[in-house]
Design a protein around this motif. Structure first.
Motif, PDB file in Angstrom:
ATOM      1  N   TYR A  34      -9.647  -5.200   3.456  1.00  0.00           N
ATOM      2  CA  TYR A  34     -11.206  -5.560   3.555  1.00  0.00           C
ATOM      3  C   TYR A  34     -11.659  -7.097   3.967  1.00  0.00           C
ATOM      4  O   TYR A  34     -11.277  -7.626   4.927  1.00  0.00           O
ATOM      5  CB  TYR A  34     -12.167  -4.637   3.365  1.00  0.00           C
ATOM      6  CG  TYR A  34     -13.438  -4.872   3.775  1.00  0.00           C
ATOM      7  CD1 TYR A  34     -13.681  -4.726   5.488  1.00  0.00           C
ATOM      8  CD2 TYR A  34     -14.252  -6.175   2.947  1.00  0.00           C
ATOM      9  CE1 TYR A  34     -15.390  -4.587   5.743  1.00  0.00           C
ATOM     10  CE2 TYR A  34     -15.151  -5.863   3.602  1.00  0.00           C
ATOM     11  CZ  TYR A  34     -16.258  -6.070   4.824  1.00  0.00           C
ATOM     12  OH  TYR A  34     -16.903  -6.296   5.521  1.00  0.00           O
ATOM     13  N   LEU A  39      -8.394  -4.581   7.720  1.00  0.00           N
ATOM     14  CA  LEU A  39      -9.591  -3.323   8.014  1.00  0.00           C
ATOM     15  C   LEU A  39     -10.812  -3.759   8.068  1.00  0.00           C
ATOM     16  O   LEU A  39     -11.591  -4.091   7.761  1.00  0.00           O
ATOM     17  CB  LEU A  39      -9.034  -2.091   6.244  1.00  0.00           C
ATOM     18  CG  LEU A  39      -7.813  -1.470   5.866  1.00  0.00           C
ATOM     19  CD1 LEU A  39      -7.717  -0.236   4.883  1.00  0.00           C
ATOM     20  CD2 LEU A  39      -7.547  -0.459   7.243  1.00  0.00           C
ATOM     21  N   SER A  40     -11.370  -3.036   9.318  1.00  0.00           N
ATOM     22  CA  SER A  40     -12.645  -2.534   9.008  1.00  0.00           C
ATOM     23  C   SER A  40     -13.472  -1.848   7.973  1.00  0.00           C
ATOM     24  O   SER A  40     -12.756  -1.295   7.000  1.00  0.00           O
ATOM     25  CB  SER A  40     -13.223  -1.995  10.032  1.00  0.00           C
ATOM     26  OG  SER A  40     -13.522  -0.790  10.102  1.00  0.00           O
ATOM     27  N   LYS A  43     -12.737   1.821   8.117  1.00  0.00           N
ATOM     28  CA  LYS A  43     -11.446   2.202   7.424  1.00  0.00           C
ATOM     29  C   LYS A  43     -11.384   1.786   5.561  1.00  0.00           C
ATOM     30  O   LYS A  43     -10.836   2.513   5.560  1.00  0.00           O
ATOM     31  CB  LYS A  43     -10.468   1.931   8.497  1.00  0.00           C
ATOM     32  CG  LYS A  43     -10.750   2.240   9.921  1.00  0.00           C
ATOM     33  CD  LYS A  43     -10.074   3.572   9.783  1.00  0.00           C
ATOM     34  CE  LYS A  43     -10.246   3.858  11.274  1.00  0.00           C
ATOM     35  NZ  LYS A  43     -10.565   5.664  11.333  1.00  0.00           N
ATOM     36  N   GLU A  46     -13.195   4.484   4.100  1.00  0.00           N
ATOM     37  CA  GLU A  46     -12.682   5.805   4.128  1.00  0.00           C
ATOM     38  C   GLU A  46     -11.132   5.300   3.250  1.00  0.00           C
ATOM     39  O   GLU A  46     -10.928   6.477   2.431  1.00  0.00           O
ATOM     40  CB  GLU A  46     -11.655   5.607   5.411  1.00  0.00           C
ATOM     41  CG  GLU A  46     -11.597   6.883   5.644  1.00  0.00           C
ATOM     42  CD  GLU A  46     -11.069   7.530   7.258  1.00  0.00           C
ATOM     43  OE1 GLU A  46      -9.704   7.938   7.023  1.00  0.00           O
ATOM     44  OE2 GLU A  46     -11.654   6.821   8.244  1.00  0.00           O
ATOM     45  N   LEU A  47     -10.225   4.568   3.170  1.00  0.00           N
ATOM     46  CA  LEU A  47      -8.604   4.316   1.979  1.00  0.00           C
ATOM     47  C   LEU A  47      -9.990   5.037   0.690  1.00  0.00           C
ATOM     48  O   LEU A  47      -9.029   4.826  -0.200  1.00  0.00           O
ATOM     49  CB  LEU A  47      -8.110   3.139   2.990  1.00  0.00           C
ATOM     50  CG  LEU A  47      -7.336   2.851   2.416  1.00  0.00           C
ATOM     51  CD1 LEU A  47      -6.297   3.810   1.547  1.00  0.00           C
ATOM     52  CD2 LEU A  47      -7.343   1.355   1.545  1.00  0.00           C
TER      53      LEU A  47
END
Length: 65
Positions: A34, A39-40, A43, A46-47
């Motif tokens: 991030y 990554l947004s 996402k 979520e990860l």
């Protein structure tokens, strides 16, 4: 789902209880990806397996805006 294989000796070297090691790796990877713009927020969260509030808190702890 895809997976990343980590050498067992690397995973074992993480100074945390065995059940905490995978979540630690996922969270640290999420923060790094991030921060670097790979990554947004959604996402990465979520990860990391965290709620929005929990991920915001983790980013704050790491000094990531």
């Amino acid at each position: 789902m895809s997976s990343i294989d980590l050498p067992s000796d690397v995973l074992d070297a993480i100074a945390a209880p065995p059940e905490d090691r995978e979540p630690i790796v996922r969270q640290e990877l999420a923060v790094s990806l991030y921060r670097e713009g790979y990554l947004s927020f959604g996402k990465a969260r979520e990860l990391a397996g965290l709620s929005k509030a929990e991920f915001h808190r983790l980013l704050g702890e790491r000094g990531v805006e």
